[in-house]
Design a protein around this motif. Structure first.
Motif, PDB file in Angstrom:
ATOM      1  N   VAL A  26       0.816  -1.214   0.000  1.00  0.00           N
ATOM      2  CA  VAL A  26       0.000   0.000   0.000  1.00  0.00           C
ATOM      3  C   VAL A  26       0.853   1.268   0.000  1.00  0.00           C
ATOM      4  O   VAL A  26       0.675   2.142  -0.856  1.00  0.00           O
ATOM      5  N   ASP A  27       1.795   1.366   0.943  1.00  0.00           N
ATOM      6  CA  ASP A  27       2.567   2.608   1.065  1.00  0.00           C
ATOM      7  C   ASP A  27       3.362   2.904  -0.196  1.00  0.00           C
ATOM      8  O   ASP A  27       3.440   4.044  -0.645  1.00  0.00           O
ATOM      9  N   ASN A  62      -0.109  13.844   2.538  1.00  0.00           N
ATOM     10  CA  ASN A  62      -1.151  13.034   3.178  1.00  0.00           C
ATOM     11  C   ASN A  62      -2.465  13.070   2.417  1.00  0.00           C
ATOM     12  O   ASN A  62      -3.174  12.069   2.346  1.00  0.00           O
ATOM     13  N   LYS A  70      -2.021  10.800  -0.610  1.00  0.00           N
ATOM     14  CA  LYS A  70      -2.077   9.398  -0.202  1.00  0.00           C
ATOM     15  C   LYS A  70      -3.520   8.991   0.074  1.00  0.00           C
ATOM     16  O   LYS A  70      -3.986   7.932  -0.325  1.00  0.00           O
ATOM     17  N   GLU A 113      -9.290  -3.082   7.446  1.00  0.00           N
ATOM     18  CA  GLU A 113      -8.567  -2.606   8.632  1.00  0.00           C
ATOM     19  C   GLU A 113      -7.357  -1.759   8.227  1.00  0.00           C
ATOM     20  O   GLU A 113      -7.162  -0.664   8.727  1.00  0.00           O
ATOM     21  N   GLU A 114      -6.574  -2.294   7.293  1.00  0.00           N
ATOM     22  CA  GLU A 114      -5.367  -1.573   6.885  1.00  0.00           C
ATOM     23  C   GLU A 114      -5.727  -0.251   6.194  1.00  0.00           C
ATOM     24  O   GLU A 114      -5.152   0.796   6.492  1.00  0.00           O
ATOM     25  N   GLU A 125      -8.397   1.543   6.467  1.00  0.00           N
ATOM     26  CA  GLU A 125      -8.959   2.506   7.415  1.00  0.00           C
ATOM     27  C   GLU A 125      -7.862   3.117   8.279  1.00  0.00           C
ATOM     28  O   GLU A 125      -7.871   4.321   8.539  1.00  0.00           O
ATOM     29  N   PHE A 126      -6.921   2.288   8.697  1.00  0.00           N
ATOM     30  CA  PHE A 126      -5.815   2.790   9.508  1.00  0.00           C
ATOM     31  C   PHE A 126      -5.039   3.868   8.757  1.00  0.00           C
ATOM     32  O   PHE A 126      -4.794   4.955   9.289  1.00  0.00           O
ATOM     33  N   VAL A 127      -4.689   3.583   7.517  1.00  0.00           N
ATOM     34  CA  VAL A 127      -3.898   4.546   6.748  1.00  0.00           C
ATOM     35  C   VAL A 127      -4.718   5.812   6.449  1.00  0.00           C
ATOM     36  O   VAL A 127      -4.239   6.926   6.638  1.00  0.00           O
ATOM     37  N   LYS A 136      -7.280   7.124   8.008  1.00  0.00           N
ATOM     38  CA  LYS A 136      -7.533   7.967   9.182  1.00  0.00           C
ATOM     39  C   LYS A 136      -6.262   8.650   9.658  1.00  0.00           C
ATOM     40  O   LYS A 136      -6.295   9.804  10.079  1.00  0.00           O
ATOM     41  N   THR A 137      -5.138   7.933   9.574  1.00  0.00           N
ATOM     42  CA  THR A 137      -3.881   8.566   9.958  1.00  0.00           C
ATOM     43  C   THR A 137      -3.602   9.756   9.042  1.00  0.00           C
ATOM     44  O   THR A 137      -3.175  10.817   9.504  1.00  0.00           O
ATOM     45  N   CYS A 138      -3.860   9.576   7.756  1.00  0.00           N
ATOM     46  CA  CYS A 138      -3.661  10.684   6.807  1.00  0.00           C
ATOM     47  C   CYS A 138      -4.521  11.886   7.202  1.00  0.00           C
ATOM     48  O   CYS A 138      -4.042  13.014   7.247  1.00  0.00           O
ATOM     49  N   LEU A 139      -5.790  11.639   7.500  1.00  0.00           N
ATOM     50  CA  LEU A 139      -6.667  12.755   7.847  1.00  0.00           C
ATOM     51  C   LEU A 139      -6.192  13.454   9.121  1.00  0.00           C
ATOM     52  O   LEU A 139      -6.249  14.679   9.219  1.00  0.00           O
ATOM     53  N   LEU A 140      -5.726  12.661  10.082  1.00  0.00           N
ATOM     54  CA  LEU A 140      -5.204  13.271  11.315  1.00  0.00           C
ATOM     55  C   LEU A 140      -4.031  14.197  10.996  1.00  0.00           C
ATOM     56  O   LEU A 140      -3.938  15.305  11.535  1.00  0.00           O
ATOM     57  N   GLU A 141      -3.140  13.719  10.141  1.00  0.00           N
ATOM     58  CA  GLU A 141      -1.959  14.523   9.804  1.00  0.00           C
ATOM     59  C   GLU A 141      -2.351  15.769   9.011  1.00  0.00           C
ATOM     60  O   GLU A 141      -1.753  16.822   9.172  1.00  0.00           O
TER      61      GLU A 141
END
Lengths: 291, 202
Positions: free
Chosen positions: A156-157, A190, A193, A235-236, A238-240, A242-247
């Motif tokens: 993914v990354d 972000n 991504k 799961e993966e 969503e994790f990525v 949401k982390t992007c949105l936080l950043e």
């Protein structure tokens, strides 16, 4: 880009909605004025966000005039007047659209794309003259994106990297100071991504049918049913996402924004999240409607 | 630099107002909030600016002194020898925000122990490779489950994820309570139309 960057309409005040509208019309008119009338058909919400964001670094109040439009020739609407932010945002938009059309032609040999690209060519040349380095960034990163697709990269990354990097470069609005540029770079990374991955998730079924490259299909198994793939990658993804949105939210806090706070915050904190939830949960509640 | 502008107060602001604005900005730009990515450096510089502005307005020199020591530290050049590269060097490059250098040294270290995966995780996180970063940190934790540092990093990563809903995102749309009141009032009006009453007092 794909039109994922929308305001969340139910939470917009009327005046914020009006502000958004006048930027929307401003970008549209700028496309017609600087490039060709035909470019106006390609207008999308992502570019309006860029225009608002870049405009908000200048303290000067936006010049707004009432103008008529082909879409609605009777009623005059407020339109934001030409500024360097609008100019930059539209130039990027033209390049992205042009490359996207050429890409469609290369991949699927869609005649309509080639034709549209031909119409856009003079506009593309004009933008290229003024923003050469940005246009080169777009070309380079989209080329590495294609290389990744050919290799069928299953991570993914890694798959998100070219698009995210492209956005990171394009977000560095030339008129910002160094600190804002660094923050914008991270925000762009972000956001890029987030867009790329969300698009991949949304296109699982389509890409499976069309046998297109999709990182989630490569990673979680091309032969499985789209439902199963969606479940196992959820799961993966969503994790990525949401982390992007936080950043993105953190980056926004550090920017020297002088105006349009409410609209930008609506898009960043509510609009993006709402769009993501719609796609992850496969619902379209139409809450934002058309703008 | 216009200290009033940096603190976002008018030139006629009282000492109390300046203090309050200062405290809010210190909270806003606290580097801990931005730890682990390039934003940390940006936040530090912003904070420094705020400290300087505050020092000027309050007639002190504290802020300026602190900022100059910070500068000299981050500009210091580190030389390294590939053969003697160590995890310590990787850590210091990560702390300096020099990710490319940290990555290069780490790649040259042949041992793949828990610390290697942990540091690789930190580097990947800073690059925005969240998925790979999480895998590396989890691997470090599973290889050395008693190491508090690795476990903290794993918790931090997952906390960021959990924090998502509760914090700024969706903050304005959490008006379920209002919805509830509105529908009660609506129901009351409807009842009244039909001659009944749901809420007797209105």
């Amino acid at each position: 880009m794909f039109g994922y960057i929308l305001p969340f309409k139910p939470e917009l005040k009327i005046k914020e909605y009006g502000c958004y509208r006048s930027y929307y019309c401003g970008v549209c008119k700028e496309l017609g004025r600087e490039y060709q009338q035909i470019c106006r058909f390609s207008l999308n919400y992502d570019i309006v966000f860029l225009a608002i964001l870049f405009s908000s670094f200048s303290e000067a109040k936006e010049r707004i005039s009432l103008e008529r439009c082909i879409v609605n020739p009777v009623k005059k609407r407020p339109v934001v007047q030409k500024s360097s932010a609008l100019e930059y945002a539209t130039a990027i938009h033209v390049a992205l659209i042009y490359y996207k059309l050429m890409d469609n032609w290369d991949d699927e040999k869609r005649m309509s794309s080639l034709l549209a690209a031909q119409f856009l060519k003079p506009a593309f040349r004009k933008g290229l003259k003024k923003y050469k380095s940005q246009y080169e960034v777009i070309f380079q990163q989209l080329s590495s994106l294609k290389a990744l697709e050919r290799e069928k990269v299953p991570f993914v990354d890694q798959a998100c990297q070219p698009f995210a990097e492209m956005m990171a470069q394009l977000f560095q609005y030339p008129e910002c100071d160094d600190l804002d540029c660094r923050t914008l770079k991270w925000m762009g990374y972000n956001l890029g991504k987030w867009i790329y991955l969300l698009d991949a998730y949304q296109d699982i079924s389509h890409d499976k049918k069309q046998r297109n490259y999709n990182v989630l299909l490569e990673k979680y198994g091309r032969d499985l049913a789209p439902e199963v793939i969606r479940q196992s990658c959820r799961e993966e993804v969503e994790f990525v996402l949401k982390t992007c949105l936080l950043e993105i939210g953190k980056a926004y806090e550090l920017l020297n924004i002088c105006k349009n706070h409410a609209v930008l915050e609506n898009i960043i904190y509510l609009g993006l999240n709402n769009r993501m939830q719609e796609i992850l949960n496969d619902r379209r509640d139409r809450s934002h409607g058309s703008i | 630099m216009d200290p009033y502008k940096v603190l976002g107060v008018s030139p006629s602001a009282s000492q109390e107002e300046i203090k309050k604005a200062y405290r809010n900005l210190v909270k806003k730009y606290h580097p801990d909030k931005f730890a682990g990515t390039d934003l940390e450096e940006v936040a530090k510089e912003k904070l420094q600016e705020v400290n300087e502005a505050y020092a000027i307005l309050m007639g002190g020199e504290v802020g300026r002194k602190r900022s100059s020591t910070h500068q000299s530290q981050s500009n210091q050049e580190y030389s390294y020898n590939q053969g003697w590269a160590s995890f310590q060097q990787v850590r210091s490059f990560i702390n300096m925000g020099n990710i490319a250098q940290a990555e290069a040294i780490l790649a040259g270290i042949p041992i793949r122990n828990a610390e290697w995966y942990y540091l690789n995780g930190l580097i990947l996180w800073q690059k925005g490779w969240y998925s790979e970063a999480r895998m590396n940190i989890q691997k470090a934790v599973s290889m050395d489950p008693n190491n508090q540092e690795y476990r903290n990093a794993a918790i931090r990563i997952n906390n960021a994820f959990n924090m998502y809903q509760s914090q700024s995102f969706g903050r304005r749309s959490s008006d379920d309570f209002c919805d509830c009141c509105a529908s009660l009032l609506c129901a009351d009006c409807l009842c009244e139309c039909f001659g009944g009453d749901l809420i007797p007092c209105c």
